[in-house]
Motif scaffolding. Structure first.
Motif, PDB file in Angstrom:
ATOM      1  N   THR A 194     -40.896  66.370 -64.324  1.00 13.56           N
ATOM      2  CA  THR A 194     -41.632  65.200 -64.807  1.00 13.56           C
ATOM      3  C   THR A 194     -42.172  65.432 -66.206  1.00 13.56           C
ATOM      4  N   PHE A 195     -42.774  66.583 -66.452  1.00 10.58           N
ATOM      5  CA  PHE A 195     -43.318  66.878 -67.780  1.00 10.58           C
ATOM      6  C   PHE A 195     -42.214  67.019 -68.823  1.00 10.58           C
ATOM      7  N   ASN A 196     -41.069  67.580 -68.405  1.00 13.44           N
ATOM      8  CA  ASN A 196     -39.939  67.682 -69.341  1.00 13.44           C
ATOM      9  C   ASN A 196     -39.436  66.293 -69.718  1.00 13.44           C
ATOM     10  N   ASN A 204     -39.532  64.704 -73.440  1.00 15.13           N
ATOM     11  CA  ASN A 204     -38.315  64.208 -74.076  1.00 15.13           C
ATOM     12  C   ASN A 204     -38.446  62.743 -74.502  1.00 15.13           C
ATOM     13  N   SER A 205     -39.151  61.951 -73.699  1.00 19.86           N
ATOM     14  CA  SER A 205     -39.302  60.537 -74.047  1.00 19.86           C
ATOM     15  C   SER A 205     -40.274  60.358 -75.215  1.00 19.86           C
ATOM     16  N   LEU A 206     -41.180  61.279 -75.436  1.00 13.96           N
ATOM     17  CA  LEU A 206     -42.115  61.170 -76.559  1.00 13.96           C
ATOM     18  C   LEU A 206     -41.455  61.550 -77.885  1.00 13.96           C
TER      19      LEU A 206
END
Length: 58
Positions: free
Chosen positions: A49-51, A55-57
Motif C-alpha cells: 500500500t505504501f509503495n 508511486n502515485s505521488l
C-alpha cells in the motif's frame, strides 16, 4: 515408610501447579504465533500500500 511414600505419591499426583504453568505457557505460545502470523500478513499488505501511494505521488 510405606505410608510416607504413599502420602508423597498422592501429594505429587494432586499437585496442579505444574499443569497450570504448562497450560499458561501453551496459551502464551499460541497467542504469540497468532500475533506473528497477523503482523506478517498485514506487514506485506501495508508495504504494498505504501509503495503504491509513493508511486502515485511521483
Amino acid at each position: 515408610m510405606g505410608k510416607k511414600l504413599l502420602r508423597a505419591a498422592n501429594c505429587f499426583l494432586l499437585n496442579q501447579r505444574g499443569a497450570t504453568a504448562i497450560e499458561y505457557g501453551l496459551i502464551a505460545a499460541l497467542i504469540s504465533i497468532a500475533i506473528i502470523a497477523g503482523i506478517t500478513m498485514t506487514g506485506t499488505d501495508m508495504g504494498n500500500t505504501f509503495n503504491n501511494l509513493g508511486n502515485s505521488l511521483d
